[in-house]
Design an enzyme around this catalytic site. Structure first.
Site, PDB file in Angstrom:
ATOM      1  N   ASP A 291       0.984  -1.101   0.021  1.00 41.97           N
ATOM      2  CA  ASP A 291       0.107  -0.001   0.143  1.00 41.97           C
ATOM      3  C   ASP A 291       0.901   1.116  -0.114  1.00 41.97           C
ATOM      4  OD1 ASP A 291      -2.080   1.551  -0.225  1.00 41.97           O
ATOM      5  OD2 ASP A 291      -3.167   0.639   1.643  1.00 41.97           O
TER       6      ASP A 291
HETATM    7  C1  NOJ Z   1      -3.878   4.005  -0.078  1.00 37.89           C
HETATM    8  C2  NOJ Z   1      -5.187   2.862   0.137  1.00 37.89           C
HETATM    9  O1  NOJ Z   1      -5.190   2.353   1.319  1.00 37.89           O
HETATM   10  C3  NOJ Z   1      -5.252   1.917  -1.139  1.00 37.89           C
HETATM   11  O2  NOJ Z   1      -6.253   1.392  -0.930  1.00 37.89           O
HETATM   12  C4  NOJ Z   1      -5.238   2.710  -2.270  1.00 37.89           C
HETATM   13  O3  NOJ Z   1      -5.334   1.779  -3.205  1.00 37.89           O
HETATM   14  C5  NOJ Z   1      -3.708   3.444  -2.435  1.00 37.89           C
HETATM   15  N1  NOJ Z   1      -3.844   4.507  -1.390  1.00 37.89           N
HETATM   16  C6  NOJ Z   1      -3.766   3.973  -3.822  1.00 37.89           C
HETATM   17  O4  NOJ Z   1      -4.543   5.253  -3.847  1.00 37.89           O
END
Ligand code: NOJ
Length: 749
Positions: A291
């Site tokens: 993430d």
């Molecule tokens: C953080 C989020 O937790 C995740 O779900 C997302 O895909 C990413 N950012 C990218 O935007």
């Protein structure tokens, strides 16, 4: 051109090999092409493949600085970036892809984006779609999103989020399928199929991501990014099933780990989850992406001592691609050269990423997602809007309807109240970066279009002032100046429709809440309006279950509308007028008060389920144990009767049949739900567990007999060692239109 160079290399090797004529005609497989390419890559190029960076306009973490942007441009030109996110549109994607293709090996970039509930045509938030229990429709919603995103150069979505959660304080429940692992698994599979289609190399299919692996939805106290501590039984029976189903049944090609720790270990650095389970036992051969900066955040977690240590620990644990934290880019080379990191692990990560790029067909035609005509033609097409409308209608849940308050009768004079009734943004939900501003159809607009006799009064604004951060909502706690007009409108109407709830940005990432009432002065407005005219219908727009206890005790009709997307107003109007007979069922329990959370239907019985005569049983002294509305609950304008429930064992399979009759005066859809209870086992099992369901449609007076089959894969469970076991014994079965169904029978397995 690099692509040409690559194919020439294959051509030459075909010439020099002593091949038979049959082999000479056989094109190399994707796996052979992956190996060939891998063998040509420098260490630096490999590190580039496992690095992903954000584009230039949207962030969900610390914003990139000018310095990092300049660095990214340089890296792109030298082919040292494997993936980018948040670069959208043919015009923006093409030059970046050209940089990559013109670099030494010409390896195309894979472009990722959070296409979560629609792309340009917005669909209901995922929690709302889950309330439809309509798997075909959910698959279709993902399909439309894929078509639109692919038309804008995207090859990969960071969806579906399959985190099971039992805590509506957590803002990201809007993004999941609710509290139940079985429903969550079925929906995960439907969404992945919708995104990935049958052929990943088609120009309108995109790679799906199962996220967040694992446990993110169990954040302590519902606070985003918070600690997660769960035992083996919950991990395997509740949290992991949708991931497993997504990999094994739908072949999701990527998995995202997460921000959280799980039992003390940041999941980005969790080798058991990523290597042993996912890539080992489950045979997952796609790749894992971290993430946003979650590898670097292992330093804050106190698990890595510096960025280099973070890079080492994440790669060793099986986190293949690093999203926007630079730890791979800055440290993997040194780690390999120093002999600290085995290059075989890096090779494995690169191999997985290249494999998915080959499957997408990016090496054969890197521009196939970049057709400006297709982009113009497909976005927001009438067919896509129609699909969004249908999905939205099916996502609405009728929670209460005393004395047939709904549907609205012909000629009734309506007072339509509430700022959300006119809001053209909130229904677009949280993940709406690509949607045009103010593009949702509001309830006010839809009432006008339907020719309803109504007056509109805002009543109270929901937000005031400028927020310190762009995505923050500053709630109105003081301005009641619109109350008198709303009360007057209510007094003069036959019926009130009051639309209250949360702004579209009050749920989602980083939007945890400690109170679950209506934000601001909306509750006061509701009470004032209800006093003026008790013939009131409450429509709730929210990204999560709210606490609606006062409303349930007073207001005769309540409709849960979530955030329904582009066609929100039309869908709601169709339900309120009866043009569509509501069929949604809750995918999450609605609590009576915040103190009951976590509250979910599939809880354990405890040793003191009570009620006993004194206080020593499992209960609250100031609140009932019951939810306000249970999982699986939802009304229709017609009624259904369940009878003739039978369970027969045939070999290893238990056949369950039940008769359902439409006893009302309208055609309607019903979600027939089957729950089991394993009476005694080697670990305590929940009082009920959903094991199957079927959404049916019945004309008035008609009946139907449904048959379900339960096999060992439905009756077993993961024990305290994380092993799947099927134990003989007695089971109870409940079938009905909700998790509190009373019709039951039993069998021995
Ligand atoms: C953080 C989020 O937790 C995740 O779900 C997302 O895909 C990413 N950012 C990218 O935007």
């Amino acid at each position: 051109m690099a692509v040409l160079r690559f194919s020439i290399a294959i051509f030459i090797s075909a010439l020099v090999l002593p091949v038979t004529s049959v082999m000479a005609q056989t094109a190399p497989s994707d796996e052979e092409r992956v190996e060939d390419l891998l063998s040509q890559m420098t260490l630096k190029e490999k590190v580039g493949q496992v690095s992903q960076f954000t584009g230039f306009w949207d962030v969900t973490g610390p914003a990139p600085t000018d310095e990092t942007q300049a660095r990214k441009a340089e890296l792109l030109k030298s082919g040292i970036i494997g993936s980018m996110l948040n670069v959208v549109g043919v015009e923006e994607v093409r030059p970046i892809q050209e940089y990559a293709l013109n670099s030494r090996l010409g390896i195309p970039v894979i472009f990722g984006l959070d296409v979560v509930h629609g792309h340009k045509t917005m669909f209901p938030i995922p929690l709302a779609e889950a309330a439809s229990w309509d798997l075909d429709m959910i698959e279709q919603s993902a399909r439309v999103s894929a078509i639109e995103a692919a038309a804008q150069g995207q090859t990969w979505t960071f969806a579906p989020m399959v985190d099971i959660s039992r805590d509506p304080r957590w803002g990201r429940v809007m993004e999941g399928a609710g509290e139940d692992p079985y429903l969550g698994s079925r929906i995960a599979v439907a969404r992945i199929r919708g995104f990935q289609g049958d052929d990943l190399s088609a120009p309108d299919t995109i790679v799906a991501t199962l996220k967040h692996f694992a446990g993110y939805g169990f954040a302590e106290s519902g606070k985003d990014y918070n600690t997660v501590d769960v035992g083996t039984v919950t991990l395997h029976n509740v949290i992991l099933p949708p991931f497993k189903a997504g990999v094994e049944e739908a072949d999701a090609r990527t998995v995202m780990n997460g921000f959280n720790t799980l039992n003390g270990l940041p999941v980005t650095g969790d080798g058991y989850l990523q290597r042993e389970l996912l890539k080992g036992e489950w045979g997952f051969d796609g790749f894992v992406v971290s993430d946003w900066a979650s590898a670097r955040e292992m330093i804050d977690h106190g698990y890595a001592k510096d960025p280099e240590d973070a890079a080492l620990k994440a790669m060793e644990a099986g986190s293949d691609m690093d999203m926007e934290s630079y730890v791979y880019l800055d440290h993997l080379e040194d780690l390999v050269e120093a002999g600290t990191l085995d290059v075989a692990l890096l090779d494995d990560a690169v191999r997985r990423i290249l494999r998915v790029k080959f499957e997408l067909g990016l090496f054969d035609d890197p521009y196939k997602y970049l057709d400006a005509d297709r982009e113009a033609e497909l976005l927001l097409s009438p067919a896509h809007r129609e699909a969004s409308l249908k999905m939205a209608e099916r996502s609405i849940v009728l929670l209460k309807n005393d004395d047939d308050t709904l549907p609205i009768r012909k000629g009734e004079k309506i007072a339509l109240i509430g700022t959300l009734a006119a809001d053209k943004d909130s229904p677009l939900g949280n993940w709406r970066a690509m949607a045009d501003d103010h593009s949702a159809v509001s309830v006010v607009e839809a009432f006008e279009a339907a020719g309803l006799d109504f007056v509109y009064a805002e009543g109270a604004v929901l937000e005031i002032g400028d927020a310190a951060f762009p995505n923050e909502v500053v709630v109105n706690l003081t301005d009641r100046s619109g109350f008198p007009e709303a009360v007057e409108a209510a007094r003069n109407a036959d019926k009130v429709i009051i639309v209250l709830g949360e702004d579209g940005l009050q749920s989602g990432e980083g939007r945890s809440r400690s109170e679950l009432g209506f934000p601001g002065v909306q509750q006061e407005l509701l009470e004032a309006v209800y006093e003026a005219n008790p013939e009131t219908v409450l429509v709730v727009m929210s990204g999560r279950p709210l606490v609606l206890t006062w409303a349930e005790a007073h207001v005769p009709a309540i409709v849960q509308a979530w955030h329904l997307g582009q066609e929100s107003g039309h869908a709601l109007t169709n339900v309120l007028t009866g043009a569509y007979n509501p069929s949604g069922k809750l995918p999450m329990t609605f609590p009576r008060s915040v103190g009951q959370i976590p509250i979910y239907y599939s809880h354990l019985n405890t040793g003191r389920p009570g009620p006993l005569t004194d206080v020593f049983w499992s209960h609250y002294i100031d609140e009932s144990n019951a939810p306000l509305w249970p999982f699986g609950y939802g009304l229709s304008y017609t009624t259904f009767e369940y009878s003739n429930l039978r369970a027969r064992k045939r070999g290893d399979v238990v056949e369950v049949s039940v008769r359902v009759k439409n006893t009302g005066s309208r055609a309607g859809e019903e979600v027939v739900q089957l729950y089991i209870r394993d009476i005694a086992a080697s670990v305590s099992r929940p009082v009920r567990e959903l094991k199957d369901f079927s959404k049916i449609e019945l004309a008035p007076g008609k009946r139907m007999t449904l048959t379900f089959e339960l096999g060992a894969e439905d009756l077993g469970f993961y024990n305290a060692n994380g092993s799947y076991v099927v134990e003989p014994g007695d089971f109870e079965i409940f079938v009905g239109g909700s998790s509190d169904a009373t019709l039951s029978t039993s069998f021995e397995y």
